[in-house]
Design a protein around this motif. Structure first.
Motif, PDB file in Angstrom:
ATOM      1  N   THR A  80      57.748   6.783 -41.270  1.00  0.00           N
ATOM      2  CA  THR A  80      56.575   5.930 -41.093  1.00  0.00           C
ATOM      3  C   THR A  80      56.894   4.454 -41.315  1.00  0.00           C
ATOM      4  O   THR A  80      57.756   4.091 -42.113  1.00  0.00           O
ATOM      5  N   ILE A  81      56.157   3.629 -40.565  1.00  0.00           N
ATOM      6  CA  ILE A  81      56.282   2.176 -40.703  1.00  0.00           C
ATOM      7  C   ILE A  81      54.892   1.585 -40.928  1.00  0.00           C
ATOM      8  O   ILE A  81      53.892   2.070 -40.381  1.00  0.00           O
ATOM      9  N   ASP A  82      54.834   0.557 -41.750  1.00  0.00           N
ATOM     10  CA  ASP A  82      53.574  -0.127 -42.026  1.00  0.00           C
ATOM     11  C   ASP A  82      53.299  -1.159 -40.942  1.00  0.00           C
ATOM     12  O   ASP A  82      54.064  -2.114 -40.779  1.00  0.00           O
ATOM     13  N   ILE A  83      52.206  -0.953 -40.209  1.00  0.00           N
ATOM     14  CA  ILE A  83      51.761  -1.947 -39.238  1.00  0.00           C
ATOM     15  C   ILE A  83      50.845  -2.946 -39.933  1.00  0.00           C
ATOM     16  O   ILE A  83      51.018  -4.151 -39.865  1.00  0.00           O
ATOM     17  N   ASP A  84      49.843  -2.413 -40.623  1.00  0.00           N
ATOM     18  CA  ASP A  84      48.937  -3.210 -41.451  1.00  0.00           C
ATOM     19  C   ASP A  84      48.262  -2.249 -42.426  1.00  0.00           C
ATOM     20  O   ASP A  84      48.670  -1.086 -42.529  1.00  0.00           O
ATOM     21  N   GLY A  85      47.229  -2.726 -43.138  1.00  0.00           N
ATOM     22  CA  GLY A  85      46.615  -1.905 -44.177  1.00  0.00           C
ATOM     23  C   GLY A  85      45.979  -0.623 -43.694  1.00  0.00           C
ATOM     24  O   GLY A  85      45.850   0.335 -44.459  1.00  0.00           O
ATOM     25  N   GLN A  86      45.583  -0.557 -42.417  1.00  0.00           N
ATOM     26  CA  GLN A  86      44.918   0.638 -41.899  1.00  0.00           C
ATOM     27  C   GLN A  86      45.708   1.343 -40.806  1.00  0.00           C
ATOM     28  O   GLN A  86      45.188   2.262 -40.166  1.00  0.00           O
ATOM     29  N   ASN A  87      46.937   0.936 -40.618  1.00  0.00           N
ATOM     30  CA  ASN A  87      47.767   1.573 -39.600  1.00  0.00           C
ATOM     31  C   ASN A  87      49.178   1.797 -40.135  1.00  0.00           C
ATOM     32  O   ASN A  87      49.899   0.828 -40.416  1.00  0.00           O
ATOM     33  N   ARG A  88      49.522   3.054 -40.263  1.00  0.00           N
ATOM     34  CA  ARG A  88      50.855   3.452 -40.694  1.00  0.00           C
ATOM     35  C   ARG A  88      51.324   4.535 -39.729  1.00  0.00           C
ATOM     36  O   ARG A  88      50.887   5.678 -39.790  1.00  0.00           O
ATOM     37  N   LEU A  89      52.170   4.143 -38.802  1.00  0.00           N
ATOM     38  CA  LEU A  89      52.569   5.016 -37.708  1.00  0.00           C
ATOM     39  C   LEU A  89      53.951   5.601 -37.948  1.00  0.00           C
ATOM     40  O   LEU A  89      54.751   5.070 -38.713  1.00  0.00           O
ATOM     41  N   GLU A  90      54.235   6.687 -37.253  1.00  0.00           N
ATOM     42  CA  GLU A  90      55.530   7.343 -37.377  1.00  0.00           C
ATOM     43  C   GLU A  90      56.162   7.506 -36.001  1.00  0.00           C
ATOM     44  O   GLU A  90      55.939   8.505 -35.320  1.00  0.00           O
ATOM     45  N   PRO A  91      56.929   6.513 -35.572  1.00  0.00           N
ATOM     46  CA  PRO A  91      57.652   6.672 -34.301  1.00  0.00           C
ATOM     47  C   PRO A  91      58.632   7.839 -34.395  1.00  0.00           C
ATOM     48  O   PRO A  91      59.053   8.244 -35.489  1.00  0.00           O
ATOM     49  N   ASP A  92      59.011   8.372 -33.249  1.00  0.00           N
ATOM     50  CA  ASP A  92      59.958   9.491 -33.259  1.00  0.00           C
ATOM     51  C   ASP A  92      61.357   9.041 -33.655  1.00  0.00           C
ATOM     52  O   ASP A  92      62.090   9.788 -34.307  1.00  0.00           O
ATOM     53  N   VAL A  93      61.728   7.826 -33.262  1.00  0.00           N
ATOM     54  CA  VAL A  93      63.006   7.228 -33.684  1.00  0.00           C
ATOM     55  C   VAL A  93      62.786   5.730 -33.821  1.00  0.00           C
ATOM     56  O   VAL A  93      62.069   5.132 -33.013  1.00  0.00           O
ATOM     57  N   ILE A  94      63.388   5.148 -34.859  1.00  0.00           N
ATOM     58  CA  ILE A  94      63.362   3.697 -34.998  1.00  0.00           C
ATOM     59  C   ILE A  94      64.772   3.184 -35.278  1.00  0.00           C
ATOM     60  O   ILE A  94      65.598   3.891 -35.855  1.00  0.00           O
ATOM     61  N   VAL A  95      65.017   1.965 -34.833  1.00  0.00           N
ATOM     62  CA  VAL A  95      66.221   1.231 -35.226  1.00  0.00           C
ATOM     63  C   VAL A  95      65.748   0.086 -36.102  1.00  0.00           C
ATOM     64  O   VAL A  95      64.903  -0.711 -35.678  1.00  0.00           O
ATOM     65  N   VAL A  96      66.268   0.036 -37.335  1.00  0.00           N
ATOM     66  CA  VAL A  96      65.780  -0.938 -38.309  1.00  0.00           C
ATOM     67  C   VAL A  96      66.940  -1.718 -38.915  1.00  0.00           C
ATOM     68  O   VAL A  96      68.099  -1.302 -38.839  1.00  0.00           O
ATOM     69  N   GLU A  97      66.606  -2.842 -39.519  1.00  0.00           N
ATOM     70  CA  GLU A  97      67.593  -3.617 -40.260  1.00  0.00           C
ATOM     71  C   GLU A  97      68.075  -2.794 -41.449  1.00  0.00           C
ATOM     72  O   GLU A  97      67.284  -2.334 -42.268  1.00  0.00           O
ATOM     73  N   ALA A  98      69.383  -2.604 -41.553  1.00  0.00           N
ATOM     74  CA  ALA A  98      69.936  -1.720 -42.578  1.00  0.00           C
ATOM     75  C   ALA A  98      69.588  -2.186 -43.988  1.00  0.00           C
ATOM     76  O   ALA A  98      69.407  -1.360 -44.893  1.00  0.00           O
ATOM     77  N   GLU A  99      69.448  -3.482 -44.185  1.00  0.00           N
ATOM     78  CA  GLU A  99      69.182  -3.994 -45.532  1.00  0.00           C
ATOM     79  C   GLU A  99      67.819  -3.572 -46.061  1.00  0.00           C
ATOM     80  O   GLU A  99      67.582  -3.625 -47.278  1.00  0.00           O
ATOM     81  N   THR A 100      66.905  -3.151 -45.183  1.00  0.00           N
ATOM     82  CA  THR A 100      65.587  -2.716 -45.650  1.00  0.00           C
ATOM     83  C   THR A 100      65.582  -1.258 -46.098  1.00  0.00           C
ATOM     84  O   THR A 100      64.627  -0.804 -46.700  1.00  0.00           O
ATOM     85  N   VAL A 101      66.649  -0.529 -45.789  1.00  0.00           N
ATOM     86  CA  VAL A 101      66.779   0.862 -46.242  1.00  0.00           C
ATOM     87  C   VAL A 101      67.563   0.828 -47.540  1.00  0.00           C
ATOM     88  O   VAL A 101      68.791   0.826 -47.547  1.00  0.00           O
ATOM     89  N   ASP A 102      66.828   0.759 -48.668  1.00  0.00           N
ATOM     90  CA  ASP A 102      67.500   0.501 -49.940  1.00  0.00           C
ATOM     91  C   ASP A 102      67.267   1.562 -51.003  1.00  0.00           C
ATOM     92  O   ASP A 102      67.696   1.398 -52.134  1.00  0.00           O
ATOM     93  N   SER A 103      66.597   2.655 -50.655  1.00  0.00           N
ATOM     94  CA  SER A 103      66.311   3.661 -51.671  1.00  0.00           C
ATOM     95  C   SER A 103      66.080   5.016 -51.023  1.00  0.00           C
ATOM     96  O   SER A 103      65.427   5.121 -49.980  1.00  0.00           O
ATOM     97  N   HIS A 104      66.622   6.072 -51.674  1.00  0.00           N
ATOM     98  CA  HIS A 104      66.375   7.429 -51.195  1.00  0.00           C
ATOM     99  C   HIS A 104      64.924   7.836 -51.428  1.00  0.00           C
ATOM    100  O   HIS A 104      64.450   8.826 -50.863  1.00  0.00           O
ATOM    101  N   ALA A 105      64.213   7.099 -52.247  1.00  0.00           N
ATOM    102  CA  ALA A 105      62.814   7.425 -52.556  1.00  0.00           C
ATOM    103  C   ALA A 105      61.831   6.753 -51.606  1.00  0.00           C
ATOM    104  O   ALA A 105      60.632   6.973 -51.705  1.00  0.00           O
TER     105      ALA A 105
END
Length: 202
Positions: A80-105
């Protein structure tokens, strides 16, 4: 004096939404939500069981992009990704900046970290994947969006790029059998590999 029987209770009660709808934070705390529940405009959206084309397409795209993406990006399926306070969507695949993936939790990522969002269309998600989600992805500033559709067992990929002046997606290509693009990074995929082997022989 007779006693009226009690009304039967449902085996599993669903939480009543607040007056202003659910928030993105609620998705982490609401109990007993089905897997891959999304939040769209404050409402919970449940998905149908996955079909074979959907599963194969996600797996194929994830592994191929992992081998092609630059080192400073990470490929993540069904997160899931945060779009805004009322929208949290789950694309089937995303490519993201690696530095934002910082925790297994982690249970979510900011839309601002997403370079590419990909949706594989299911029969029940057609309007969401063609209309609702790309509109929200574009408004959130995600530069690239791919929509993968099933054309009688063969994958067709519709590629979109966000136009900075309007903030909207424009179509940059429709790909049958082979997807070859230079942005967001060079990609060359044989889409026929998504088709089950038995179908390919036919």
């Amino acid at each position: 004096m007779s006693v009226e029987p009690e009304a039967p209770q449902p085996e599993q009660g669903w939480p009543m939404p607040p007056a202003d709808g659910w928030t993105a934070d609620d998705l982490d705390t609401l109990p007993n939500l089905p897997p891959h529940t999304e939040l769209i405009d404050g409402s919970l959206v449940f998905v149908s069981p996955q079909r074979m084309f959907h599963a194969r397409a996600i797996s194929f795209i994830e592994w191929k992009l992992m081998s092609l993406a630059p080192e400073d990006y990470e490929v993540v399926p069904q997160f899931t990704i945060d779009i805004d306070g009322q929208n949290r969507l789950e694309p089937d695949v995303i490519v993201v900046e690696a530095e934002t993936v910082d925790s297994h939790a982690q249970s979510r990522l900011p839309a601002s970290s997403v370079l590419l969002a990909i949706e594989v269309v299911s029969p029940e998600s057609v309007s969401r994947d063609r209309e609702t989600k790309p509109l929200k992805y574009a408004r959130a500033g995600i530069p690239h969006y791919w929509r993968v559709e099933n054309d009688e067992g063969r994958a067709v990929v519709y590629v979109f790029e966000r136009e900075p002046a309007t903030g909207q997606y424009v179509a940059t290509g429709i790909f049958h059998d082979r997807l070859k693009v230079s942005v967001p990074f060079p990609v060359d995929l044989d889409l026929t590999e998504i088709t089950p082997r038995r179908s390919r022989r036919g």
